[in-house]
Design an enzyme around this catalytic site. Structure first.
Site, short mmCIF file in Angstrom:
data_model
loop_
_atom_site.label_atom_id
_atom_site.label_comp_id
_atom_site.label_asym_id
_atom_site.label_seq_id
_atom_site.Cartn_x
_atom_site.Cartn_y
_atom_site.Cartn_z
CE LYS A 166 52.39 52.58 36.47
NZ LYS A 166 52.85 53.87 35.93
CG ASP A 171 56.78 31.23 43.41
OD1 ASP A 171 56.45 31.67 44.52
OD2 ASP A 171 56.25 30.23 42.89
CG HIS A 443 49.39 54.61 30.26
ND1 HIS A 443 49.89 53.68 31.14
CD2 HIS A 443 49.24 55.75 30.98
CE1 HIS A 443 50.02 54.22 32.34
NE2 HIS A 443 49.63 55.48 32.27
#
Length: 547
Positions: A166, A171, A443
Site C-alpha cells: 500500500k 511528486d 487492521h
C-alpha cells in the site's frame, strides 16, 4: 456446467506493451519539496526524513486527499484493493482532476478483487493522463463470480500470491504507507464494520526509496496495462449490469445512515500539510521484490535502472542501516521483521490483525522471551475478525505462546455470528450490507522494538505475508514516534481488548477490559455458537500457510 466452466477459461495476453517509466528525478524543485525543506529544522541532517502518524480515519483520508490535490508532476498509487464506493469515489475524482492539470498518474492495483462492481475502478485507465496496471492478473471474465472462482481453483497457486503493498506518493516527496486499502470500511464509513488502522505520512529522502520499489513493480512483466485485459465497452456493460444493484444499495445505505449515522470522513477536508507536526528521523524501506510472486515469464523480467542515484547512507542513516542490517538483508519483509524480533533486548510490541505464526516466528518469540524480552501482541478476537479462517490458524498457537510468556490481547468488538462475520467480510471486499451495528476490526500492522525502532506497513505476522504476498513497510528509528505509537496501542490494550491468560488446568480465560463492566470469559467472547463451531471444525484442517 462443464461447458460453462470451459467457456470461462482464458489465457493472459502474451505480447504486451509496457512503456518503462520512473519516479520524478528532481522532487526538490516541486512545491511539496520546497514545503518540506522549509519545515526542516536547522539541526536536522539532510538525510533525515519527516514522519507524521495517521491514526484516525479523518487524518488518513485527508492526507491522501492533500497529496492528490498538491501534486504538481506525479502521483503513484499501489494498492491491494480499491473499492468502488463513496470514499474511494471522492479520492479517485481527485486523481482525475490531477491528471487534467497535467500530473502524470500511475495506479498499480492487485487484481484479485477487481471483479463485479469493483471492476469499475479500472475505468481510470481510460482517462487521459492516467495509466493503470493490474499486478499478477487472473484470466477469465470479470463479470462472473463463477468464472473467477473457476480461475482461482484451476490456477490456485498463482491466485494465492498477491501484491499486498500500500503506497500513495506525490511528486516523489511525500507518501502515505500503512495498512489501509481504499474503501469505506478503511475510513470509518461503513455501517456494518470498520477497520482500526494506522498509516504514516512520510516526507523527504525515504520517499525516493519507496518510489524505487514502486518503479520495480510498475515496470515488471507481472504488471499488465488495463487495456490489455479489458476494454472500455466491456466495463460499460458491467456498469450497466450493476447500475440497478448500485441504485438499490445506495438507497438502502441512505435509509440506514439516517437511522444510524456513520462517523467518518465525509467532511472531505484535505490535511493541512503546511501545519502538519513532523517527527524527523532516519528510516529505511523494507520491500519485497516483485519476483517473490512466481511468473511464467521469468526470462522476460527486466528491472530498469533507477532514474536517479540511491541516496548515500551517511550519519544517522548509516547507523540505522548497520543496526538493521539483518532485516535489510532478509529474503522477505516478514523475514526482516523476524530479524528485528531477534535483535530485541528489552521489549517488543506487535500489532497484527492476522497473526498466524509459523515455526520460525514461534522460535523467534521463544528466543526473545529467553532473553527476558517483554513481548506483547494485539490481534483480532474471533468476534472482530473479518476472516474466521485466519483466526483458526492463530487459535491453535495461543496456549503455546502464553506458556512461553507472550502477553496476548484480542480486540473487543460488537457481538458477532457467522452471518455478520461473512457480511463484514463482503463489506471489506466491496459489497456493503445494510443492517446491524458497526463492528470494529483490527487492521493495523505495527512493530515497536525496544521503544526506538518502529515498523509500519502492509504486512501481517503470518505465513501468507511471509510466503505468498508481497509487502511494504517503513523502519523508522525514533523514540518520539515509538512513544506515540506505543501510547496509542497501550490505551487499546487496557480499555479495548481482552487479555488472555492460562488457568491452572490450561484453560483459556479472557480477562475483561478495564472499566468495560464486562465479566471475564472462558470461551471466545462475543462470538456465537456458530462461529465457535466453525472454529472447531476448520481449526485442525486449515493449513497455516493458506490462512
Amino acid at each position: 456446467m462443464a461447458l460453462l466452466l470451459a467457456g470461462c477459461a482464458s489465457q493472459l495476453p502474451v505480447h504486451v506493451e509496457r512503456p518503462v517509466s520512473t519516479a520524478l528525478a528532481q522532487p526538490q524543485d516541486t512545491a511539496l519539496g520546497q514545503l518540506i525543506e522549509r519545515q526542516r529544522p536547522a539541526r536536522v541532517k539532510p538525510q533525515a526524513s519527516a514522519f507524521h502518524l495517521l491514526a484516525g480515519a479523518q487524518s488518513a483520508y485527508g492526507a491522501r486527499l492533500a497529496l492528490a490535490e498538491s501534486a504538481q508532476h506525479t502521483l503513484d498509487l499501489q494498492y491491494y484493493a480499491i473499492h468502488a464506493d463513496q470514499s474511494s469515489q471522492r479520492l479517485l475524482r481527485s486523481l482525475v482532476s490531477a491528471a487534467r492539470r497535467g500530473v502524470r498518474v500511475r495506479v498499480l492495483l492487485d487484481d484479485f478483487h477487481s471483479t463485479g462492481a469493483d471492476a469499475q475502478v479500472m475505468r481510470l485507465a481510460f482517462v487521459p493522463g492516467i495509466e493503470m496496471r493490474m499486478f499478477n492478473p487472473l484470466a477469465g471474465a470479470r463479470s462472473s463470480p463463477l468464472g473467477r472462482a473457476y480461475t482461482v481453483l484451476t490456477d490456485f497457486q498463482r491466485a494465492q500470491q498477491r501484491m499486498h503493498n500500500k503506497l500513495f506518493a506525490a511528486d516523489n516527496v511525500m507518501a502515505v504507507v500503512g495498512g489501509r486499502n481504499l474503501g469505506d470500511a478503511y475510513f470509518d464509513a461503513d455501517i456494518n464494520g470498520n477497520f482500526v488502522d494506522l498509516d504514516v505520512l512520510a516526507a523527504g529522502p525515504v520517499v525516493k526509496e519507496l518510489s524505487r520499489s514502486f518503479d520495480s513493480y510498475w515496470n515488471n512483466a507481472r504488471a499488465y496495462p488495463v487495456q490489455s485485459l479489458i476494454g472500455l465497452d466491456e466495463l460499460r456493460q458491467l456498469r450497466a449490469r450493476y447500475a440497478q444493484d448500485d441504485e438499490q444499495t445506495s438507497q438502502e445505505l441512505s435509509d440506514a445512515a439516517r437511522a444510524q449515522p456513520a462517523p467518518g470522513i465525509w467532511d472531505q477536508r484535505p490535511l493541512k500539510l503546511d501545519a502538519t507536526p513532523w517527527v524527523w528521523a532516519s528510516a529505511v524501506v523494507l520491500a519485497d521484490r516483485p519476483a517473490k510472486i512466481a511468473s511464467e515469464h521469468e526470462d522476460a523480467l527486466e528491472q530498469p535502472p533507477p532514474a536517479h542515484p540511491a541516496p548515500q547512507s551517511q550519519g544517522q542513516n548509516l547507523r540505522l542501516r548497520e543496526q538493521s542490517a539483518p532485516a535489510l538483508q532478509a529474503a522477505t519483509v516478514v523475514d526482516g521483521l523476524l530479524a528485528l524480533v531477534r535483535s530485541a533486548r528489552r521489549e517488543l510490541l506487535v500489532v497484527s490483525p492476522y497473526f498466524v505464526p509459523g515455526p520460525d516466528m514461534m522460535q523467534a518469540f521463544a528466543e526473545a522471551r529467553s532473553r527476558g524480552v517483554s513481548v506483547r501482541v494485539l490481534t483480532n478476537s474471533l468476534a472482530s475478525n473479518d476472516a474466521p479462517l485466519a483466526h483458526a490458524g492463530y487459535a491453535r498457537h495461543r496456549k503455546q505462546l502464553l506458556e512461553m510468556g507472550v502477553e496476548l490481547h484480542e480486540l473487543l468488538s460488537q457481538p458477532a455470528n457467522l452471518r455478520s462475520a461473512l457480511r463484514a467480510g463482503r463489506s471489506a471486499w466491496g459489497s456493503s450490507g445494510t443492517s446491524g451495528a458497526s463492528r470494529a476490526m483490527l487492521h493495523t500492522k505495527l512493530l515497536v522494538i525496544d521503544n526506538h525502532l518502529v515498523v509500519i506497513g502492509s504486512m501481517n505476522l503470518d505465513l501468507r505475508s511471509q510466503l505468498q504476498n508481497t509487502e511494504l513497510a517503513l523502519l523508522i528509528a525514533s523514540r518520539s514516534l515509538a512513544g506515540l505509537a506505543t501510547h496509542s496501542i497501550d490505551a487499546s490494550l487496557a480499555y479495548g481488548s481482552w487479555h488472555l491468560q492460562l488457568g491452572p488446568e490450561q484453560q483459556l480465560t479472557w480477562r475483561a477490559p478495564r472499566d468495560s463492566e464486562r465479566d471475564d470469559e472462558h470461551s471466545e467472547p462475543d462470538a456465537s455458537w456458530g462461529l465457535r463451531l466453525l472454529l472447531r471444525l476448520i481449526g485442525p484442517l486449515a493449513p497455516d500457510e493458506l490462512l
